[in-house]
Design a protein around this motif. Structure first.
Motif, PDB file in Angstrom:
ATOM      1  N   UNK A 133     -37.913  -3.234 -15.854  1.00 39.74           N
ATOM      2  CA  UNK A 133     -38.470  -2.210 -14.877  1.00 39.74           C
ATOM      3  C   UNK A 133     -37.041  -1.693 -14.380  1.00 39.74           C
ATOM      4  N   UNK A 134     -36.023  -2.172 -14.102  1.00 36.99           N
ATOM      5  CA  UNK A 134     -34.713  -1.804 -13.945  1.00 36.99           C
ATOM      6  C   UNK A 134     -33.924  -1.099 -14.968  1.00 36.99           C
ATOM      7  N   UNK A 135     -33.697  -1.852 -16.092  1.00 33.22           N
ATOM      8  CA  UNK A 135     -32.895  -1.540 -17.166  1.00 33.22           C
ATOM      9  C   UNK A 135     -33.783  -1.830 -18.783  1.00 33.22           C
ATOM     10  N   UNK A 136     -34.503  -0.692 -18.706  1.00 33.91           N
ATOM     11  CA  UNK A 136     -35.616  -0.781 -19.884  1.00 33.91           C
ATOM     12  C   UNK A 136     -34.759  -0.728 -21.122  1.00 33.91           C
ATOM     13  N   UNK A 137     -35.422  -1.620 -22.214  1.00 30.89           N
ATOM     14  CA  UNK A 137     -34.740  -1.542 -23.497  1.00 30.89           C
ATOM     15  C   UNK A 137     -35.420  -0.487 -24.496  1.00 30.89           C
ATOM     16  N   UNK A 138     -34.939  -0.876 -25.642  1.00 33.15           N
ATOM     17  CA  UNK A 138     -35.307   0.229 -26.840  1.00 33.15           C
ATOM     18  C   UNK A 138     -37.143  -0.301 -26.752  1.00 33.15           C
ATOM     19  N   UNK A 139     -37.702   0.986 -27.168  1.00 38.14           N
ATOM     20  CA  UNK A 139     -39.131   0.843 -27.395  1.00 38.14           C
ATOM     21  C   UNK A 139     -39.339   0.031 -28.847  1.00 38.14           C
ATOM     22  N   UNK A 140     -40.246  -0.858 -28.922  1.00 32.47           N
ATOM     23  CA  UNK A 140     -40.845  -1.611 -29.875  1.00 32.47           C
ATOM     24  C   UNK A 140     -42.100  -1.269 -30.250  1.00 32.47           C
ATOM     25  N   UNK A 141     -42.369  -0.500 -31.256  1.00 26.93           N
ATOM     26  CA  UNK A 141     -43.655  -0.069 -31.643  1.00 26.93           C
ATOM     27  C   UNK A 141     -44.660  -1.120 -32.391  1.00 26.93           C
ATOM     28  N   UNK A 142     -43.874  -2.330 -32.793  1.00 28.63           N
ATOM     29  CA  UNK A 142     -44.579  -3.325 -33.377  1.00 28.63           C
ATOM     30  C   UNK A 142     -44.844  -4.260 -32.128  1.00 28.63           C
ATOM     31  N   UNK A 143     -44.301  -4.204 -31.142  1.00 33.84           N
ATOM     32  CA  UNK A 143     -44.904  -5.254 -29.989  1.00 33.84           C
ATOM     33  C   UNK A 143     -45.029  -4.333 -28.795  1.00 33.84           C
ATOM     34  N   UNK A 144     -45.859  -4.918 -27.891  1.00 32.72           N
ATOM     35  CA  UNK A 144     -46.153  -4.362 -26.417  1.00 32.72           C
ATOM     36  C   UNK A 144     -45.278  -5.191 -25.464  1.00 32.72           C
ATOM     37  N   UNK A 159      -2.618   4.172 -22.045  1.00 37.24           N
ATOM     38  CA  UNK A 159      -1.055   3.991 -21.451  1.00 37.24           C
ATOM     39  C   UNK A 159      -0.818   2.674 -20.465  1.00 37.24           C
ATOM     40  N   UNK A 160      -1.388   2.859 -19.562  1.00 34.22           N
ATOM     41  CA  UNK A 160      -1.369   1.738 -18.317  1.00 34.22           C
ATOM     42  C   UNK A 160      -2.138   0.658 -18.490  1.00 34.22           C
ATOM     43  N   UNK A 161      -2.840   0.453 -19.805  1.00 36.16           N
ATOM     44  CA  UNK A 161      -3.579  -0.774 -20.050  1.00 36.16           C
ATOM     45  C   UNK A 161      -4.833  -0.961 -19.008  1.00 36.16           C
ATOM     46  N   UNK A 162      -5.314  -0.062 -18.402  1.00 40.04           N
ATOM     47  CA  UNK A 162      -6.120  -0.408 -17.021  1.00 40.04           C
ATOM     48  C   UNK A 162      -7.435   0.285 -17.196  1.00 40.04           C
ATOM     49  N   UNK A 163      -8.480  -0.460 -16.766  1.00 36.53           N
ATOM     50  CA  UNK A 163      -9.667   0.095 -16.755  1.00 36.53           C
ATOM     51  C   UNK A 163      -9.895   1.196 -15.565  1.00 36.53           C
ATOM     52  N   UNK A 164     -10.434   2.330 -15.857  1.00 34.76           N
ATOM     53  CA  UNK A 164     -10.195   3.444 -14.697  1.00 34.76           C
ATOM     54  C   UNK A 164     -11.843   3.480 -14.403  1.00 34.76           C
ATOM     55  N   UNK A 165     -12.658   3.167 -14.930  1.00 39.03           N
ATOM     56  CA  UNK A 165     -13.921   3.312 -14.203  1.00 39.03           C
ATOM     57  C   UNK A 165     -14.891   2.718 -15.342  1.00 39.03           C
ATOM     58  N   UNK A 166     -16.168   2.190 -14.756  1.00 36.95           N
ATOM     59  CA  UNK A 166     -17.040   2.026 -15.637  1.00 36.95           C
ATOM     60  C   UNK A 166     -18.607   2.068 -15.067  1.00 36.95           C
ATOM     61  N   UNK A 167     -19.642   2.427 -15.822  1.00 37.43           N
ATOM     62  CA  UNK A 167     -21.159   2.315 -14.847  1.00 37.43           C
ATOM     63  C   UNK A 167     -21.843   1.525 -15.715  1.00 37.43           C
ATOM     64  N   UNK A 168     -22.972   1.444 -15.106  1.00 40.71           N
ATOM     65  CA  UNK A 168     -24.243   0.529 -15.599  1.00 40.71           C
ATOM     66  C   UNK A 168     -25.343   1.328 -15.748  1.00 40.71           C
ATOM     67  N   UNK A 169     -26.053   1.498 -16.747  1.00 47.43           N
ATOM     68  CA  UNK A 169     -27.323   2.013 -17.196  1.00 47.43           C
ATOM     69  C   UNK A 169     -28.137   1.304 -17.865  1.00 47.43           C
ATOM     70  N   UNK A 170     -29.430   1.782 -18.076  1.00 46.00           N
ATOM     71  CA  UNK A 170     -30.400   1.198 -19.172  1.00 46.00           C
ATOM     72  C   UNK A 170     -29.924   1.688 -20.328  1.00 46.00           C
ATOM     73  N   UNK A 171     -30.530   1.076 -21.389  1.00 44.24           N
ATOM     74  CA  UNK A 171     -30.200   1.424 -22.711  1.00 44.24           C
ATOM     75  C   UNK A 171     -30.754   2.700 -23.137  1.00 44.24           C
ATOM     76  N   UNK A 172     -31.678   3.109 -22.439  1.00 43.13           N
ATOM     77  CA  UNK A 172     -32.361   4.445 -22.744  1.00 43.13           C
ATOM     78  C   UNK A 172     -31.484   5.767 -22.360  1.00 43.13           C
ATOM     79  N   UNK A 173     -30.294   5.232 -21.714  1.00 46.30           N
ATOM     80  CA  UNK A 173     -29.471   6.507 -21.483  1.00 46.30           C
ATOM     81  C   UNK A 173     -28.338   6.401 -22.395  1.00 46.30           C
ATOM     82  N   UNK A 174     -28.486   7.209 -23.395  1.00 47.99           N
ATOM     83  CA  UNK A 174     -27.742   7.284 -24.616  1.00 47.99           C
ATOM     84  C   UNK A 174     -26.306   7.869 -24.127  1.00 47.99           C
ATOM     85  N   UNK A 175     -25.377   7.960 -25.431  1.00 44.42           N
ATOM     86  CA  UNK A 175     -24.178   8.180 -24.934  1.00 44.42           C
ATOM     87  C   UNK A 175     -23.900   9.896 -24.779  1.00 44.42           C
TER      88      UNK A 175
END
Length: 228
Positions: A133-144, A159-175
């Motif tokens: 309900x929070x992080x829904x995944x891919x829809x599977x038409x063969x299974x409910x 250049x600095x070998x540092x992570x600048x930022x990252x975010x979390x979302x569900x699979x359904x938010x594509x690139x």
């Protein structure tokens, strides 16, 4: 209590992170906690996650065992609602230390004109179905059955070998949907490298307006023309 042989190893790693500072910075703690400390909350969470089960009841039992007092699952739930930003800071810190080599890298001459060389990409992780309900995944038409998948968008400065930022979302938010996120990260004179999944023309226009450069593969249905 199940076998928790990883507790000492996890505790040793957490002790290096200055969790109290991260907890205050994220708003997870605003004063000295009486029962649920940041250290015990994360220690219990990671220990249970390593076993594939993070039920509130079990987490409350383990926090109580670690702190030598009783803790209710309602209290753990209230703290968990405040914990997302805290856990993001922890992951950020751990990844940053893991990826940073600790030695100054020689910047290739062509890139010295840029302030940062940002590489952006994503990865997907499978989660327990209870989180669908929070992080829904891919829809599977063969299974409910509902699937749960987490997508992590990461921005790394080569250049600095540092992570600048990252975010979390569900699979359904594509690139492509996440493409505008770079606008909250970029600064003038950055060079941004992203793959074809992030190709959005109006985002490119906004990047150029901010003085950023970018490299992307060209989408086949896009026509390049000389305005002159």
């Amino acid at each position: 209590m199940n076998n928790l042989t990883l507790l000492p190893q996890i505790d040793q790693t957490l002790c290096k992170l200055n969790l109290k500072r991260l907890a205050r910075k994220s708003g997870f703690e605003s004063r000295q906690p009486r029962k649920i400390t940041a250290q015990n909350f994360i220690l219990a969470l990671l220990a249970l996650a390593s076993q594939g089960s993070v039920a509130l009841r079990r987490q409350a039992q383990l926090i109580g065992w670690l702190g030598e007092h009783s803790v209710s699952k309602q209290a753990v739930r209230e703290r968990a609602l405040k914990g997302r930003g805290f856990m993001q800071l922890i992951v950020h810190k751990l990844l940053d230390e893991r990826l940073h080599s600790g030695c100054q890298q020689q910047v290739p001459a062509p890139f010295k004109i840029f302030n940062r060389l940002l590489i952006a990409d994503s990865t997907t992780l499978a989660l327990p179905r209870a989180l669908a309900s929070v992080f829904p995944g891919a829809r599977n038409h063969c299974s409910s059955a509902r699937q749960s998948q987490l997508k992590i968008q990461c921005y790394y400065d080569l250049l600095t070998e540092r992570i600048v930022h990252f975010t979390l979302a569900s699979f359904r938010q594509n690139d492509q949907a996440a493409s505008p996120h770079i606008l909250s990260v970029c600064r003038a004179n950055d060079l941004i490298l992203r793959d074809l999944g992030y190709f959005v023309i109006n985002v490119f226009e906004k990047l150029m307006a901010r003085g950023c450069c970018f490299i992307s593969r060209l989408r086949l249905d896009v026509i390049m023309s000389d305005p002159a």
